[in-house]
Design an enzyme around this catalytic site. Structure first.
Site, PDB file in Angstrom:
ATOM      1  N   PRO A 112       0.776  -1.238   0.000  1.00 20.26           N
ATOM      2  CA  PRO A 112       0.000   0.000   0.000  1.00 20.26           C
ATOM      3  C   PRO A 112       0.814   1.299   0.000  1.00 20.26           C
ATOM      4  CG  PRO A 112       0.052  -0.922   2.192  1.00 20.26           C
ATOM      5  CD  PRO A 112       0.769  -1.901   1.295  1.00 20.26           C
ATOM      6  N   CYS A 113       1.543   1.531  -1.079  1.00 24.39           N
ATOM      7  CA  CYS A 113       2.331   2.760  -1.175  1.00 24.39           C
ATOM      8  C   CYS A 113       1.422   3.993  -1.238  1.00 24.39           C
ATOM      9  CB  CYS A 113       3.278   2.702  -2.372  1.00 24.39           C
ATOM     10  SG  CYS A 113       2.481   2.360  -3.950  1.00 24.39           S
TER      11      CYS A 113
END
Length: 179
Positions: A142-143
């Site tokens: 989840p950048c």
């Protein structure tokens, strides 16, 4: 490094942010690209060359069905944590950053500085930003949950509109755990 031929399975899927192309080896998902396979083929070939990978792309909807199903559940707000095996290619530093990103809880955000501190490299904020930008498996890693120190939405390989959409999906569907 030697050039070992790898079988790459791929599937394309629709998402709230447009088409996604999911690519996996026999070990796990190695890439998720925004757009169709055709659009992403030049960058995929460049990535394969950079990592000394030779292989064949095979359209494998059945093999990638569990991945597509989990992504669809995430987009509909019914999945908060992925259980998909990954096969990551990057530098040791990039992989360390990507592993740290996986620890950001659903519905939460943190800063690039927080990630740098989390990996024990507090002065490497820019390098963390660069590794974040090279995340080959967005959404699952989840950048999009990384924001500027002031909380502003900054930088996202897919575009800030996609980052905002992903964060909104999580905010609308976040259910805090009761203590």
């Amino acid at each position: 490094m030697c050039n070992i031929k790898t079988l790459f399975s791929y599937e394309e899927m629709d998402s709230p942010m447009g088409p996604l192309t999911v690519i996996a080896t026999q070990n796990g998902v190695c890439r998720i690209d925004f757009g169709s396979l055709e659009e992403n083929l030049p960058s995929l070939q460049s990535w394969m060359s950079k990592h000394y990978l030779k292989g064949e792309l095979i359209h494998s909807p059945e093999k990638l069905k569990p991945v597509v199903d989990q992504l669809a559940s995430y987009f509909s707000g019914n999945l908060q944590q992925f259980t998909i095996p990954l096969d990551l290619y990057g530098t040791p530093f990039q992989i360390k950053v990507w592993e740290e990103l996986k620890g950001i809880p659903y519905g939460a955000t943190c800063s690039y500085k927080d990630i740098a501190q989390g990996i024990g490299a507090p002065k490497a904020v820019r390098a963390v930003g660069s590794a974040n930008n090279k995340n080959p498996v967005p959404i699952i890693i989840p950048c999009h949950r990384v924001v500027g120190s002031n909380g502003a939405l900054v930088g996202y390989g897919g575009g800030l509109d996609k980052k905002e959409l992903l964060l909104n999906i999580e905010l609308q569907n976040f259910i805090p755990k009761s203590s």
